[in-house]
Design a protein around this motif. Structure first.
Motif, PDB file in Angstrom:
ATOM      1  N   GLU A   1       1.706   1.877  -4.825  1.00  0.00           N
ATOM      2  CA  GLU A   1       1.339   1.302  -3.600  1.00  0.00           C
ATOM      3  C   GLU A   1       1.145   1.835  -2.518  1.00  0.00           C
ATOM      4  O   GLU A   1      -0.012   1.901  -1.677  1.00  0.00           O
ATOM      5  N   LEU A   2       2.092   2.481  -2.035  1.00  0.00           N
ATOM      6  CA  LEU A   2       1.889   3.252  -0.800  1.00  0.00           C
ATOM      7  C   LEU A   2       0.904   4.268  -0.746  1.00  0.00           C
ATOM      8  O   LEU A   2       0.205   4.419   0.236  1.00  0.00           O
ATOM      9  N   SER A   3       0.806   4.994  -2.003  1.00  0.00           N
ATOM     10  CA  SER A   3      -0.202   6.054  -1.976  1.00  0.00           C
ATOM     11  C   SER A   3      -1.582   5.408  -1.770  1.00  0.00           C
ATOM     12  O   SER A   3      -2.542   6.097  -1.142  1.00  0.00           O
TER      13      SER A   3
ATOM     14  N   HIS B   1      -4.232   5.822   1.326  1.00  0.00           N
ATOM     15  CA  HIS B   1      -5.871   5.924   1.288  1.00  0.00           C
ATOM     16  C   HIS B   1      -6.722   4.996   1.743  1.00  0.00           C
ATOM     17  O   HIS B   1      -7.945   5.310   2.365  1.00  0.00           O
ATOM     18  N   ASP B   2      -6.356   3.591   1.606  1.00  0.00           N
ATOM     19  CA  ASP B   2      -7.119   2.616   2.156  1.00  0.00           C
ATOM     20  C   ASP B   2      -7.486   2.457   3.494  1.00  0.00           C
ATOM     21  O   ASP B   2      -8.469   2.250   4.179  1.00  0.00           O
ATOM     22  N   PHE B   3      -6.183   2.968   4.046  1.00  0.00           N
ATOM     23  CA  PHE B   3      -6.040   3.008   5.768  1.00  0.00           C
ATOM     24  C   PHE B   3      -6.507   4.582   6.100  1.00  0.00           C
ATOM     25  O   PHE B   3      -6.528   4.690   7.527  1.00  0.00           O
ATOM     26  N   GLY B   4      -7.456   5.197   5.312  1.00  0.00           N
ATOM     27  CA  GLY B   4      -7.842   6.504   5.930  1.00  0.00           C
ATOM     28  C   GLY B   4      -6.906   7.708   5.813  1.00  0.00           C
ATOM     29  O   GLY B   4      -7.402   8.794   6.267  1.00  0.00           O
ATOM     30  N   GLY B   5      -5.796   7.592   5.438  1.00  0.00           N
ATOM     31  CA  GLY B   5      -4.953   8.599   5.357  1.00  0.00           C
ATOM     32  C   GLY B   5      -5.071   9.451   3.903  1.00  0.00           C
ATOM     33  O   GLY B   5      -6.053   8.948   2.987  1.00  0.00           O
ATOM     34  N   GLY B   6      -4.120  10.493   3.681  1.00  0.00           N
ATOM     35  CA  GLY B   6      -4.110  11.069   2.325  1.00  0.00           C
ATOM     36  C   GLY B   6      -2.911  11.517   2.067  1.00  0.00           C
ATOM     37  O   GLY B   6      -2.110  11.742   2.782  1.00  0.00           O
ATOM     38  N   VAL B   7      -2.693  11.836   0.794  1.00  0.00           N
ATOM     39  CA  VAL B   7      -1.238  12.055   0.249  1.00  0.00           C
ATOM     40  C   VAL B   7      -1.027  13.685   0.050  1.00  0.00           C
ATOM     41  O   VAL B   7      -2.134  14.263  -0.693  1.00  0.00           O
ATOM     42  N   SER B   8      -0.122  14.454   0.393  1.00  0.00           N
ATOM     43  CA  SER B   8       0.124  15.831   0.203  1.00  0.00           C
ATOM     44  C   SER B   8       0.602  16.033  -1.129  1.00  0.00           C
ATOM     45  O   SER B   8       0.355  16.749  -1.963  1.00  0.00           O
TER      46      SER B   8
ATOM     47  N   VAL C   1       8.990   7.767   7.827  1.00  0.00           N
ATOM     48  CA  VAL C   1       9.159   6.428   7.636  1.00  0.00           C
ATOM     49  C   VAL C   1       9.849   5.945   6.354  1.00  0.00           C
ATOM     50  O   VAL C   1       9.464   6.354   5.258  1.00  0.00           O
ATOM     51  N   VAL C   2      10.813   5.073   6.464  1.00  0.00           N
ATOM     52  CA  VAL C   2      11.480   4.696   5.611  1.00  0.00           C
ATOM     53  C   VAL C   2      11.226   2.967   5.110  1.00  0.00           C
ATOM     54  O   VAL C   2      11.182   2.384   6.128  1.00  0.00           O
ATOM     55  N   THR C   3      11.147   2.679   4.040  1.00  0.00           N
ATOM     56  CA  THR C   3      11.217   1.430   3.593  1.00  0.00           C
ATOM     57  C   THR C   3      12.122   0.947   2.396  1.00  0.00           C
ATOM     58  O   THR C   3      12.079   1.773   1.279  1.00  0.00           O
TER      59      THR C   3
ATOM     60  N   LYS D   1       3.075  -2.379   2.883  1.00  0.00           N
ATOM     61  CA  LYS D   1       1.985  -2.184   3.829  1.00  0.00           C
ATOM     62  C   LYS D   1       2.203  -1.867   5.220  1.00  0.00           C
ATOM     63  O   LYS D   1       1.481  -0.966   5.631  1.00  0.00           O
ATOM     64  N   PRO D   2       3.192  -2.492   5.916  1.00  0.00           N
ATOM     65  CA  PRO D   2       3.407  -1.796   7.156  1.00  0.00           C
ATOM     66  C   PRO D   2       3.886  -0.398   7.359  1.00  0.00           C
ATOM     67  O   PRO D   2       3.663   0.229   8.109  1.00  0.00           O
ATOM     68  N   THR D   3       4.800   0.134   6.009  1.00  0.00           N
ATOM     69  CA  THR D   3       4.965   1.352   5.785  1.00  0.00           C
ATOM     70  C   THR D   3       3.858   2.231   5.843  1.00  0.00           C
ATOM     71  O   THR D   3       3.636   3.168   6.523  1.00  0.00           O
ATOM     72  N   ALA D   4       2.894   1.889   5.074  1.00  0.00           N
ATOM     73  CA  ALA D   4       1.618   2.667   5.054  1.00  0.00           C
ATOM     74  C   ALA D   4       0.860   2.693   6.370  1.00  0.00           C
ATOM     75  O   ALA D   4       0.340   3.721   6.742  1.00  0.00           O
ATOM     76  N   ILE D   5       0.918   1.658   6.989  1.00  0.00           N
ATOM     77  CA  ILE D   5       0.142   1.688   8.428  1.00  0.00           C
ATOM     78  C   ILE D   5       0.984   2.698   9.179  1.00  0.00           C
ATOM     79  O   ILE D   5       0.460   3.426  10.118  1.00  0.00           O
ATOM     80  N   ALA D   6       2.426   2.706   9.431  1.00  0.00           N
ATOM     81  CA  ALA D   6       3.168   3.325  10.235  1.00  0.00           C
ATOM     82  C   ALA D   6       2.889   4.896   9.837  1.00  0.00           C
ATOM     83  O   ALA D   6       2.995   5.786  10.782  1.00  0.00           O
TER      84      ALA D   6
END
Length: 516
Positions: free
Chosen positions: A205-207, A211-218, A280-282, A303-308
């Motif tokens: 879900e975080l990944s 992605h949805d918010f324009g970021g990417g996963v290393s 960032v920790v949830t 969702k707030p974690t992904a935004i942060a």
């Protein structure tokens, strides 16, 4: 109806292959039920519990393959042939791709000496032995297998730590390493956010939210669900944080877990505080709000974690479409429900998605039941009838012993969906649909008939039944998320934009009295 029982001696198939083949076997015309599994004591007990008993099964050894096929009398021969064909073909993979098989890990290591990661998917009784071989050969390990003892897990993770290696698992369902998804994973763009998670679908879900918010996963490093227990002490989580801190492609670290043991949470936060990067920790369901470290932010919800996390990489939060709760939609659904329709029933493939929805309900009500509830008085089993608000993790061992995971074979969930529609006090049925590598090829399509039947049952007694769905996936997944959402909407399903919003919407749809 005819039942065919066959035991194939010394025929080992790993759990991933068995899950995939079981799904295809159950889809064969004329087959009412097909059960494929190794003859372990646990799988024998599962067969006994569903009324399958035979002397050949009693005598089978754990290295033997059990095949049980129920089919109509006039199709049983064709059904057996079709299942034989599935077993013979197994997964051929991509057209033109060559598959190399090795009888032992030593043989694989000799042929591919530069490999540095071993994925283990064998019966849990043998997983620790194979993992130890891999670690002693200097390889990182991902253990997809479950039913590995806590003692073996601790020993393996201690050995890995001492050797400077990582153990992901046991029961590790997802990872993305250098852009390659392992086990269940979604197609997401590469980027600078590294995830280490003691939660499979929580990490997925975080990944996808990143992605949805324009970021990417290393990198996405799984640890297995028990890693943050008192017995294990967060060994893989702490080593994963250190690995991401040392990774030049990672700029921001995200940690996700269900509620850890308090003393282990302290250790994980200390490791995060020692990192040179923002973390960032949830801890889902935890009351903690402060970390005590300048570089560590504790956030509630995926969702707030992904935004942060994406904001920490420099993305402007004001430019994000964060999908706030749709208040007019909430009012509209409330108006459709009868006064007695006061409860939510959640039927989930993902354990963390179930947890997040359950925690949202617990914020306003204590009348919440689940097979993964922490309150013993509110725990129900896989065969128990739902009551009040009920949230079921149908990927839990109670549901999957001897059966494929519902992300692969959703048949049990489809039955439960129709069953829940018989209760006139139910206003909302919440469901997740998980896309990506390893999952069912069309999770929405296979569920639509059951959704239609459930809604028709409610309509026949003059009620509206709200089906609330969340599709976990990206535009890069197969099938694409837009196609899956379109099918749900055409069937009258309301769509939540995230796991976090799914739980909040479900809770608010049925709010009564002062909350209405």
């Amino acid at each position: 109806m005819t039942r065919h029982i066959e035991i194939r001696k010394n025929t080992y198939l790993d759990s991933v292959s068995l899950m995939s083949m079981s799904t295809r076997a159950n889809a064969v015309d004329g087959v009412s039920q097909a059960l494929l599994g190794m003859a372990t004591p646990m799988n024998k007990e599962v067969l006994l519990n569903v009324g399958v008993q035979d002397a050949a099964i009693d005598e089978a050894r754990p290295s033997d393959l059990m095949i049980v096929i129920d089919a109509s009398d006039d199709t049983i021969t064709e059904a057996i042939e079709a299942v034989d064909d599935i077993l013979a073909r197994k997964d051929k993979g991509t057209a033109g791709a060559a598959e190399v098989r090795y009888r032992t890990l030593d043989g694989a290591f000799a042929e591919v000496p530069d490999s540095n990661l071993v994925l283990i998917s064998v019966n849990g009784a043998f997983a620790a032995r194979e993992a130890r071989k891999a670690l002693n050969a200097g390889k990182h390990v991902m253990i997809f297998s479950d039913n590995v003892s806590v003692e073996d897990e601790l020993a393996l993770k201690t050995l890995a730590h001492d050797k400077g290696l990582l153990v992901m698992g046991p029961d590790c369902g997802t990872a993305i390493i250098n852009g390659t998804g392992l086990a269940f994973a979604n197609a997401v763009r590469r980027g600078s956010i590294g995830i280490v998670g003691a939660s499979g679908t929580g990490s997925q879900e975080l990944s996808v939210r990143i992605h949805d918010f324009g970021g990417g996963v290393s990198q996405l490093i799984g640890t297995g669900g028990r890693d943050l227990s008192t017995e294990i002490g967060g060994i893989s989580m702490i080593d994963g944080i250190a690995a991401l801190d040392a990774d030049p492609e990672t700029a921001v670290i995200v940690v996700v877990s269900k509620p850890p043991a308090e003393e282990v949470a302290d250790k994980v936060l200390a490791a995060a505080g020692a990192a040179s990067k923002p973390v960032v920790v949830t801890f889902l369901g935890s009351a903690r709000t402060e970390s005590g470290y300048d570089n560590v932010t504790i956030v509630s919800g995926t969702k707030p974690t992904a935004i942060a996390a994406v904001v920490a990489t420099g993305i402007d939060e004001s430019a994000l479409d964060t999908h706030p709760l749709n208040l007019p939609l909430i009012a509209e659904v409330r108006a459709k429900l009868a006064p007695e329709q006061a409860y939510v029933r959640g039927l989930f493939c993902g354990g963390t998605l179930c947890d997040e929805a359950m925690f949202a309900a617990l914020a306003t009500s204590d009348d919440v039941y689940s097979n993964i509830q922490k309150d013993p008085a509110r725990v129900i089993g896989a065969r128990d009838a739902s009551r009040a608000h009920t949230f079921l993790d149908m990927g839990d061992d109670d549901f999957t012993n001897g059966r494929p995971h519902p992300m692969i074979d959703p048949s049990l969930r489809l039955q439960r969906l129709v069953q829940e529609a018989d209760d006139p006090t139910v206003g909302v049925i919440a469901m997740d649909f998980i896309l990506g590598f390893g999952s069912h090829e069309d999770p929405v399509g296979v569920t639509i008939p059951a959704i239609q039947e459930a809604k028709a049952k409610a309509a026949a007694r003059g009620q509206h039944l709200e089906i609330l769905g969340y599709v976990l996936g990206t535009d890069l997944d197969t099938p694409a998320i837009a196609d899956q959402i379109a099918k749900l909407e055409a069937a009258g399903v309301t769509i939540a934009s995230s796991s976090t919003n799914l739980g909040l919407l479900a809770r608010e749809f049925v709010a009564k009295g002062d909350n209405r």
